[in-house]
Scaffold this motif. Structure first.
Motif, PDB file in Angstrom:
ATOM      1  N   THR A   9       0.856  -1.193   0.000  1.00 45.94           N
ATOM      2  CA  THR A   9       0.000   0.000   0.000  1.00 45.94           C
ATOM      3  C   THR A   9       0.891   1.241   0.000  1.00 45.94           C
ATOM      4  O   THR A   9       1.694   1.433   0.912  1.00 45.94           O
ATOM      5  CB  THR A   9      -0.917  -0.002   1.242  1.00 45.94           C
ATOM      6  N   ILE A  10       0.736   2.046  -1.056  1.00 49.14           N
ATOM      7  CA  ILE A  10       1.605   3.226  -1.223  1.00 49.14           C
ATOM      8  C   ILE A  10       0.779   4.495  -1.046  1.00 49.14           C
ATOM      9  O   ILE A  10      -0.301   4.632  -1.629  1.00 49.14           O
ATOM     10  CB  ILE A  10       2.219   3.250  -2.648  1.00 49.14           C
ATOM     11  N   LEU A  11       1.319   5.426  -0.261  1.00 49.74           N
ATOM     12  CA  LEU A  11       0.743   6.778  -0.211  1.00 49.74           C
ATOM     13  C   LEU A  11       1.541   7.623  -1.195  1.00 49.74           C
ATOM     14  O   LEU A  11       2.774   7.677  -1.112  1.00 49.74           O
ATOM     15  CB  LEU A  11       0.867   7.369   1.198  1.00 49.74           C
ATOM     16  N   GLY A  12       0.865   8.264  -2.136  1.00 49.56           N
ATOM     17  CA  GLY A  12       1.529   9.161  -3.092  1.00 49.56           C
ATOM     18  C   GLY A  12       1.249  10.608  -2.708  1.00 49.56           C
ATOM     19  O   GLY A  12       0.128  10.933  -2.307  1.00 49.56           O
ATOM     20  N   ILE A  13       2.290  11.461  -2.825  1.00 49.97           N
ATOM     21  CA  ILE A  13       2.153  12.886  -2.500  1.00 49.97           C
ATOM     22  C   ILE A  13       2.640  13.702  -3.691  1.00 49.97           C
ATOM     23  O   ILE A  13       3.747  13.479  -4.180  1.00 49.97           O
ATOM     24  CB  ILE A  13       3.058  13.277  -1.295  1.00 49.97           C
ATOM     25  N   GLU A  14       1.833  14.665  -4.143  1.00 50.07           N
ATOM     26  CA  GLU A  14       2.238  15.540  -5.260  1.00 50.07           C
ATOM     27  C   GLU A  14       2.083  17.003  -4.842  1.00 50.07           C
ATOM     28  O   GLU A  14       1.007  17.406  -4.374  1.00 50.07           O
ATOM     29  CB  GLU A  14       1.357  15.228  -6.487  1.00 50.07           C
ATOM     30  N   SER A  15       3.167  17.788  -5.004  1.00 53.91           N
ATOM     31  CA  SER A  15       3.083  19.222  -4.689  1.00 53.91           C
ATOM     32  C   SER A  15       4.058  20.023  -5.539  1.00 53.91           C
ATOM     33  O   SER A  15       4.691  20.944  -5.045  1.00 53.91           O
ATOM     34  CB  SER A  15       3.382  19.463  -3.194  1.00 53.91           C
ATOM     35  N   SER A  16       4.178  19.665  -6.839  1.00 58.56           N
ATOM     36  CA  SER A  16       5.237  20.305  -7.638  1.00 58.56           C
ATOM     37  C   SER A  16       4.880  21.700  -8.127  1.00 58.56           C
ATOM     38  O   SER A  16       5.745  22.510  -8.396  1.00 58.56           O
ATOM     39  CB  SER A  16       5.592  19.425  -8.835  1.00 58.56           C
ATOM     40  N   CYS A  17       3.572  21.977  -8.256  1.00 59.47           N
ATOM     41  CA  CYS A  17       3.178  23.286  -8.799  1.00 59.47           C
ATOM     42  C   CYS A  17       2.087  23.889  -7.912  1.00 59.47           C
ATOM     43  O   CYS A  17       2.351  24.270  -6.776  1.00 59.47           O
ATOM     44  CB  CYS A  17       2.750  23.105 -10.254  1.00 59.47           C
ATOM     45  N   ASP A  18       0.857  23.939  -8.390  1.00 63.47           N
ATOM     46  CA  ASP A  18      -0.190  24.599  -7.593  1.00 63.47           C
ATOM     47  C   ASP A  18      -1.260  23.634  -7.069  1.00 63.47           C
ATOM     48  O   ASP A  18      -2.195  24.071  -6.409  1.00 63.47           O
ATOM     49  CB  ASP A  18      -0.849  25.728  -8.403  1.00 63.47           C
ATOM     50  N   ASP A  19      -1.149  22.342  -7.367  1.00 65.04           N
ATOM     51  CA  ASP A  19      -2.127  21.383  -6.845  1.00 65.04           C
ATOM     52  C   ASP A  19      -1.502  20.538  -5.747  1.00 65.04           C
ATOM     53  O   ASP A  19      -0.429  19.975  -5.937  1.00 65.04           O
ATOM     54  CB  ASP A  19      -2.630  20.447  -7.961  1.00 65.04           C
ATOM     55  N   THR A  20      -2.206  20.443  -4.606  1.00 69.29           N
ATOM     56  CA  THR A  20      -1.744  19.544  -3.544  1.00 69.29           C
ATOM     57  C   THR A  20      -2.565  18.276  -3.701  1.00 69.29           C
ATOM     58  O   THR A  20      -3.795  18.338  -3.698  1.00 69.29           O
ATOM     59  CB  THR A  20      -2.045  20.117  -2.144  1.00 69.29           C
ATOM     60  N   SER A  21      -1.899  17.130  -3.833  1.00 68.65           N
ATOM     61  CA  SER A  21      -2.666  15.909  -4.072  1.00 68.65           C
ATOM     62  C   SER A  21      -2.104  14.741  -3.268  1.00 68.65           C
ATOM     63  O   SER A  21      -0.899  14.666  -3.010  1.00 68.65           O
ATOM     64  CB  SER A  21      -2.654  15.594  -5.572  1.00 68.65           C
ATOM     65  N   ALA A  22      -3.012  13.843  -2.860  1.00 74.00           N
ATOM     66  CA  ALA A  22      -2.618  12.623  -2.154  1.00 74.00           C
ATOM     67  C   ALA A  22      -3.423  11.471  -2.724  1.00 74.00           C
ATOM     68  O   ALA A  22      -4.587  11.646  -3.101  1.00 74.00           O
ATOM     69  CB  ALA A  22      -2.885  12.765  -0.657  1.00 74.00           C
ATOM     70  N   ALA A  23      -2.791  10.297  -2.812  1.00 74.92           N
ATOM     71  CA  ALA A  23      -3.470   9.124  -3.362  1.00 74.92           C
ATOM     72  C   ALA A  23      -3.021   7.876  -2.629  1.00 74.92           C
ATOM     73  O   ALA A  23      -1.913   7.827  -2.085  1.00 74.92           O
ATOM     74  CB  ALA A  23      -3.143   8.980  -4.847  1.00 74.92           C
ATOM     75  N   ILE A  24      -3.903   6.885  -2.606  1.00 73.87           N
ATOM     76  CA  ILE A  24      -3.557   5.584  -2.029  1.00 73.87           C
ATOM     77  C   ILE A  24      -3.660   4.535  -3.130  1.00 73.87           C
ATOM     78  O   ILE A  24      -4.668   4.470  -3.851  1.00 73.87           O
ATOM     79  CB  ILE A  24      -4.533   5.201  -0.887  1.00 73.87           C
ATOM     80  N   LEU A  25      -2.587   3.748  -3.250  1.00 77.01           N
ATOM     81  CA  LEU A  25      -2.514   2.689  -4.261  1.00 77.01           C
ATOM     82  C   LEU A  25      -2.284   1.359  -3.538  1.00 77.01           C
ATOM     83  O   LEU A  25      -1.367   1.269  -2.712  1.00 77.01           O
ATOM     84  CB  LEU A  25      -1.341   2.991  -5.190  1.00 77.01           C
ATOM     85  N   ARG A  26      -3.127   0.375  -3.814  1.00 69.09           N
ATOM     86  CA  ARG A  26      -2.893  -0.930  -3.177  1.00 69.09           C
ATOM     87  C   ARG A  26      -2.668  -1.981  -4.263  1.00 69.09           C
ATOM     88  O   ARG A  26      -3.509  -2.171  -5.133  1.00 69.09           O
ATOM     89  CB  ARG A  26      -4.088  -1.303  -2.292  1.00 69.09           C
ATOM     90  N   ASP A  27      -1.510  -2.609  -4.234  1.00 66.31           N
ATOM     91  CA  ASP A  27      -1.126  -3.613  -5.236  1.00 66.31           C
ATOM     92  C   ASP A  27      -1.408  -3.132  -6.656  1.00 66.31           C
ATOM     93  O   ASP A  27      -1.962  -3.875  -7.485  1.00 66.31           O
ATOM     94  CB  ASP A  27      -1.848  -4.943  -4.961  1.00 66.31           C
ATOM     95  N   GLY A  28      -1.074  -1.870  -6.909  1.00 61.71           N
ATOM     96  CA  GLY A  28      -1.189  -1.321  -8.265  1.00 61.71           C
ATOM     97  C   GLY A  28      -2.544  -0.729  -8.590  1.00 61.71           C
ATOM     98  O   GLY A  28      -2.725  -0.160  -9.665  1.00 61.71           O
TER      99      GLY A  28
END
Ligand code: KG4
Ligand code: ZN
Length: 333
Positions: free
Chosen positions: A4-23
């Motif tokens: 289970t992976i938590l993804g974090i994105e904050s490179s520009c103007d959007d703050t984003s989080a996602a959860i991925l389980r086994d792809g």
């Protein structure tokens, strides 16, 4: 054991989080930043402060939506770059602190690689090797993807990105930022009857800054004769601008496909939401025998789902980062 992976994105103007389980993506949430509309573009300082406000609630909401507890996370994947320093530092610091406190691996992700790997958020997946045209507000490039973590840039923009060409033209026309979606909508009601010059750049590279200047001079001249020119011809101007940008992108994509002999063709990044580009890719696909792939809209624009997917591939290979990792403002795939 599940991964289970938590993804974090904050490179520009959007703050984003996602959860991925086994792809598989269980949640993918984005907090946008309306404030930049006031300034006609992303203001780095404003973006950085907004990321600080949004990051904890967005991660919380992504975990809740996925029904996943912090203790179930296998790793934290985050965008290390490329992007705005003040924006990246928020996601990087958050990811480092969370991974440290949970004692789980930290996985750095290249934002541009993640845009390409957004194609693996949901099937159908492109087969390797494939070509990917990545077109966003900050980048325009064609890459040959040999396997998930092995990409080669075949061509890139020498100045403005395609999204920037849309946004800067929109500014000249008095449209709100980001103007890409609005130009797309207006273009559908117009006729591309204004002959703006097609950028002439050798090889597989792009250039859009000359187009912006040509449009500026064209509008200045037209407005001298008719002060209402923009208002009376807005849809036709948008259709003309969109056609030039789309044709320029398609020329290079077709050239790259012909030169490499690759027929698996993918498009990624915010501009792949453009209806003109989508239909041009589909019709070129029919004409040239390509299999074409354009992700769902939520995976085209900046999102943490794609960061989690890229992080998953790196996690499987054991490619982890240390606590000394920092943001990389410039970083090629
Ligand atoms: O990938 P993205 O969300 O963020 C960056 O990494 O830049 O892309 C945002 C860009 C903006 O320039 C926006 O105007 C453009 O994508 N865009 C569009 C459309 N939707 C978004 N451009 C043209 N037509 C659209 N429908
Ligand atoms: Zn992006």
């Amino acid at each position: 054991m599940q991964t289970t992976i938590l993804g974090i994105e904050s490179s520009c103007d959007d703050t984003s989080a996602a959860i991925l389980r086994d792809g598989a993506v269980l949640s993918n949430l984005v907090a946008g930043q309306e404030a930049h509309k006031l300034y006609g573009g992303v203001v780095p300082e404003v973006a950085s402060r907004a990321h600080q406000v949004h990051i904890v609630p967005v991660v919380d909401a992504a975990l809740k939506k996925a029904g996943v507890g912090l203790e179930e996370l296998s790793a934290v994947a985050f965008t290390r770059g490329p992007g705005l320093a003040g924006s990246l530092i928020v996601g990087v610091s958050f990811a480092k602190a969370l991974a440290l406190s949970l004692d789980i691996p930290l996985v750095e992700v290249n934002h541009m690689q993640a845009h390409v790997l957004a194609h693996f958020a949901e099937p159908p997946y492109p087969a390797f090797p494939f070509l990917c045209l990545t077109v966003s507000g900050g980048h325009t490039q064609i890459v040959r993807v040999k396997d998930p973590l092995n990409m080669e840039v075949l061509g890139h923009t020498l100045d403005d990105a395609a999204g920037e060409a849309f946004d800067k033209t929109g500014k000249l026309l008095g449209l709100d930022y980001p103007a890409g979606p609005l130009i797309d909508k207006l273009a559908r009601q117009g006729t591309p009857r204004f002959p703006f010059p097609r950028p002439q750049i050798p090889g597989l590279d792009f250039s859009f800054s000359g187009l912006k200047t040509a449009i500026l001079y064209f509008l200045r001249q037209a407005l001298e004769k008719d002060p209402e020119f923009i208002r009376n011809n807005l849809a036709d101007i948008c259709a003309s601008v969109q056609q030039i940008i789309v044709n320029t992108l398609m020329d290079k994509l077709e050239k790259a496909a012909a030169e490499t002999g690759i027929r698996e063709i993918a498009v990624a990044g915010g501009v792949s939401a453009n209806s003109g580009l989508r239909s041009a890719v589909e019709s070129a696909g029919k004409r040239l025998g390509w299999n074409t792939y354009i992700p769902k809209l939520e995976y085209c624009t900046d999102n943490a789902g794609m960061i989690a997917v890229a992080g998953y591939y790196k996690y499987l290979k054991g490619e982890f980062s240390g606590q000394d990792v920092g943001p990389l403002v410039r970083w090629s795939v």
